[in-house]
Design a protein around this motif. Structure first.
Motif: not given
Lengths: 457, 457
Positions: A213-237
């Motif tokens: 599973v691709v996931f993020v941590h609570t303290d991950t910066d919102q821009e990195e969260v956005a890039r993760t969703i964009q990168r892996y074409d997800l609907l939610a992370v």
């Protein structure tokens, strides 16, 4: 079927022009009827366009469930204005039913006293959800996630899961991914609704889930969260805490808004305007001036340095006054070359397109571009300057200076953003206005020195 | 469970640094093993980072199905380079299995001759899908949509639909929305997979579908498509032709890329760089220079006008040489004030945040901001100029000019983007470099005239 795509646009425009008219006439029934077929986001836009005194009246025309949706779409300045107009019970009805992430966003903007009172009056579950979100730092995954998701155990079968979803679906914002957790709430896998629907009903979630599973941590910066969703074409992370326990989910619709907000911040920085994420067109003039004046002062002082350099050359200028005429051309062109380089580099750093190449290669490439551009422009400028004023040596000084300045500008424009990033500062601070002004100072120095040598003064 | 969020980032970096090393050592088995746990988008990034000669070798390590996915994620320059290295059969295997929208994007970039040959060799269904997409204009919904969606009839029951989906799911990119069409393929409603799962199995689609569908037309501009999905928080939007027949679907992951590309274009325009949607860092130096030199020439010529104005004032400058020293300060500050206004307005127009207010109100607001900023800066500049050179009248001329120039700059910076939009031109053309240069010309004129009056020359 009518052409809804067009119908929607027409409706939006009609609603915005008619709503105020009907309210002015006191025709509340008419206004109510007007809003029935309109989507909440469009109603929110129409309300934002009304004079402040009418916003509450328009808002009260909505049914309770619609009111909450519309309220969530309103700009934060309008949200705050409305909450002051509402009666106590109205406020509670709305705030208690908002989704926790939207509520956290609203609480960020309201005075601490008001927030404390509101939090105290929330129902226990909602209070907990809000406190959870507000406990994380701004602009992190923890703050923007929704705690409303479906988590299930590995041992559940597909058919049991489908039954469970039927009962849970209305309580959850996110349904297209189901999260599988173990006894200590740790995330162990993910099942998409698609996987679920196409699997045979007797299989267990453990058998059909994806474990990687691709996931993020609570303290991950919102821009990195956005890039993760964009990168892996997800609907939610999914968002996990330090103990890898699932605590929330960030959805793709929030990501679009984050990326747009980050792009706006970058663009503002490039234009020398501070930004704090508010809608610029809703902020007052004093704030507007404050956000701009700091940069202007910095640049004013830098420009004074250019002035001082020019004044120190008064005796040279008095001998060849025509030299002064080419200062704007040289500093202007240098500034533009530098702005082009810094724009491209800053955008590349922010979208992570640049990561493949090291700073060395990129700066070298920009330097070559600078020489190339400087060469072309230098030749043209020499001819042009000669044609304008007939002194060959002055023209030559202009042309040679232009090559040197273009090289300097492209190197500065590409190197400074990298330098700032390595100092953990925002590369966008090294944007067009700064580069332009810095190149002015050095450009004038280069020009006068080259002119002295060529003119033998 | 290990911390996958971190693991992914480490893996990405490891893959990028190790892949080239292993290939250099000729250790193909090792390279293959390295890539096994890596996601396609990350493999694509690693391959892009390799020297060109190694890209094909790395690519051949992938299994057939993975190769297609990875290929779709590659930058178009690398896609083109690879296709020239491939053997005939390899090309066909990949191109035939790509999704139609990605294939259309690739064909856009390849030479027409190559495209014709490839299209002829596609399987009939794929050929038709590609021809359909390529028939629409670039940057429209028709070009970016996928023709792979699930459309069903109203009379189908929920349980029949679920059975149908199980057989169709693998053939379709989009499954979270099901589209309901009538006998002539016209779109009549939409059922989300969520609606389907929570509805009782004997109901028909006609009973549970939403009839008020938001959709776009094949010729809708891609940015408007993106804004529609963003506005209504959709996962996908259906695309209909002129007869309202459903022909495709645009998904949210494409929209994120479109919005990012549009933001990059806006940012480039603000920095005076042309953009054509390619990755800047993959284009060659000549293209880079070509994209910048046009703007630089326009600005060079405009700057010459400033120079001409200064030269026409030679006799004034000879009398009061110190006047020349303040030219950079005035034009620089004016340019920065104008850039700030135009940046904010252009971004507002592009994100449609500005639509609530008319041009009149916005320009008036910017004019007030200009006077406010000019006033503050003017007072400071007067004092500063007096302290620098001791001539009160020159200082006064500088201060008064600054107010006038700031007002002019903010009005020009806010009015010109509106003017350009009303002429159906891109407002971003009226961006910082242009405004800066235009303000230079007028700023110098204003300054000299004010100086003449005050100094009585």
């Amino acid at each position: 079927m009518t052409a809804n795509g067009i119908k929607h646009n027409e409706l939006r425009q009609l609603v915005r022009s008619q709503l105020e008219l009907l309210l002015n006439q006191g025709n509340l029934e008419g206004a109510k009827a007007l809003l029935v077929p309109v989507k909440p986001v469009d109603i929110a836009e129409a309300i934002e366009g009304l004079p402040e005194s009418m916003q509450v009246i328009a808002f009260r025309l909505l049914s309770k469930s619609e009111a909450i949706e519309v309220y969530e779409y309103l700009d934060s300045a309008v949200q705050q204005a409305l909450i002051q107009e509402f009666k106590r019970q109205e406020v509670l009805d709305i705030v208690d039913k908002m989704s926790p992430d939207d509520r956290a966003k609203l609480f960020d903007e309201l005075p601490a006293k008001v927030v404390r009172r509101l939090v105290a009056q929330l129902s226990p579950g909602e209070r907990q959800a809000t406190a959870l979100l507000l406990g994380y730092e701004e602009d992190t995954a923890g703050r923007i996630m929704t705690p409303e998701y479906i988590s299930l155990k590995e041992s559940l079968t597909v058919s049991e899961t489908l039954t469970r979803i039927r009962s849970l679906a209305n309580a959850s914002e996110v349904i297209y991914y189901l999260y599988v957790t173990d006894a200590s709430r740790r995330l162990t896998g993910i099942v998409s609704l698609r996987d679920l629907v196409v699997s045979s009903t007797e299989k267990t979630l453990g058998e059909i889930m994806t474990r990687d599973v691709v996931f993020v941590h609570t303290d991950t910066d919102q821009e990195e969260v956005a890039r993760t969703i964009q990168r892996y074409d997800l609907l939610a992370v999914p968002v996990v805490d330090r103990e890898d326990r699932l605590v929330g989910v960030v959805t793709v619709d929030d990501v679009i808004d984050i990326l747009e907000q980050e792009a706006t911040e970058d663009i503002y920085a490039l234009g020398g305007v501070q930004s704090d994420g508010d809608n610029y067109f809703q902020t007052n003039l004093i704030t507007v001036a404050r956000r701009r004046v700091v940069w202007l002062f910095v640049l004013l002082i830098t420009n004074t340095v250019t002035g001082t350099i020019i004044r120190s050359q008064e005796e040279l200028l008095q001998q060849v006054v025509t030299l002064a005429a080419f200062i704007p051309l040289l500093t202007g062109t240098g500034g533009n070359v530098g702005a082009q380089s810094s724009t491209v580099i800053i955008r590349g750093l922010n979208t992570e397109e640049i990561t493949d190449l090291g700073p060395g290669k990129v700066i070298f490439r920009e330097a070559l571009a600078g020489i190339l551009l400087g060469g072309i422009l230098g030749i043209v400028a020499t001819v042009w300057a000669y044609w304008l004023q007939g002194n060959f040596f002055v023209s030559l000084a202009v042309g040679i200076s232009l090559i040197a300045i273009a090289l300097l500008a492209s190197v500065a424009g590409s190197a400074l953003p990298f330098l700032f990033r390595s100092l953990k500062l925002d590369p966008a601070l090294m944007s067009a206005p700064f580069i332009t002004t810095a190149v002015d100072v050095l450009g004038v120095l280069i020009y006068f020195n080259i002119a002295r040598v060529i003119l033998g003064l």
